[in-house]
Design a protein around this motif. Structure first.
Motif, mmCIF file in Angstrom:
data_model
loop_
_atom_site.group_PDB
_atom_site.id
_atom_site.type_symbol
_atom_site.label_atom_id
_atom_site.label_comp_id
_atom_site.label_asym_id
_atom_site.label_seq_id
_atom_site.Cartn_x
_atom_site.Cartn_y
_atom_site.Cartn_z
ATOM 1 N N UNK A 9 -2.313 1.304 9.026
ATOM 2 C CA UNK A 9 -2.711 1.229 7.542
ATOM 3 C C UNK A 9 -3.812 0.334 6.894
ATOM 4 N N UNK A 10 -4.102 -0.994 7.835
ATOM 5 C CA UNK A 10 -5.033 -1.929 7.352
ATOM 6 C C UNK A 10 -6.451 -1.247 7.808
ATOM 7 N N UNK A 15 -5.676 -5.421 4.094
ATOM 8 C CA UNK A 15 -5.046 -4.431 3.550
ATOM 9 C C UNK A 15 -5.652 -4.574 2.009
ATOM 10 N N UNK A 16 -6.302 -3.783 1.647
ATOM 11 C CA UNK A 16 -6.981 -3.597 0.246
ATOM 12 C C UNK A 16 -6.033 -3.015 -0.724
ATOM 13 N N UNK A 21 -6.903 4.656 -0.610
ATOM 14 C CA UNK A 21 -5.442 5.207 -0.659
ATOM 15 C C UNK A 21 -4.609 4.249 -0.243
ATOM 16 N N UNK A 22 -4.867 3.201 -0.211
ATOM 17 C CA UNK A 22 -3.746 1.866 0.364
ATOM 18 C C UNK A 22 -2.776 1.653 -0.985
ATOM 19 N N UNK A 23 -3.466 1.567 -2.055
ATOM 20 C CA UNK A 23 -2.532 1.419 -3.253
ATOM 21 C C UNK A 23 -1.310 2.521 -3.122
ATOM 22 N N UNK A 31 5.361 -2.346 -1.176
ATOM 23 C CA UNK A 31 4.464 -3.170 -0.381
ATOM 24 C C UNK A 31 2.815 -2.978 -0.878
ATOM 25 N N UNK A 32 2.654 -3.621 -2.205
ATOM 26 C CA UNK A 32 1.275 -3.607 -2.564
ATOM 27 C C UNK A 32 0.498 -5.100 -2.720
#
Length: 95
Positions: A9-10, A15-16, A21-23, A31-32
């Motif tokens: 996911x990074x 990890x932005x 879509x990471x948010x 985990x934000x």
């Protein structure tokens, strides 16, 4: 030479979590928080190391592969071999 891999996911920079879509991926689990690897890369670079950071397939700015599926390492292992081959070729060329 430092070859920097990243967790699932990074992307190569961290990890932005403020960007999609990471948010959306992390918010439901709480985990934000954002992770930024770049300052660490800078420390290594300033210490004289060459740093090669790359995105695993389907993450960050990499191209889509395997239909966008994550294969828990089966196909992603090729993403690790690529930078190792690149580094080995650079050593052979004397760069």
């Amino acid at each position: 030479m430092i070859i920097a891999n990243h967790p699932r996911w990074f992307n190569r920079a961290g990890l932005p979590s403020h960007l999609e879509p990471w948010k959306s991926l992390g918010v439901s689990a709480g985990n934000d928080f954002e992770v930024n690897f770049v300052p660490d890369y800078k420390i290594l670079h300033n210490a004289g190391y060459n740093v090669l950071a790359y995105d695993l397939r389907n993450f960050g700015h990499s191209s889509s592969a395997n239909g966008g599926l994550f294969t828990a390492g089966r196909c992603e292992s090729r993403d690790v071999i690529g930078p190792l081959d690149y580094a080995a070729a650079a050593v052979i060329r004397g760069k």
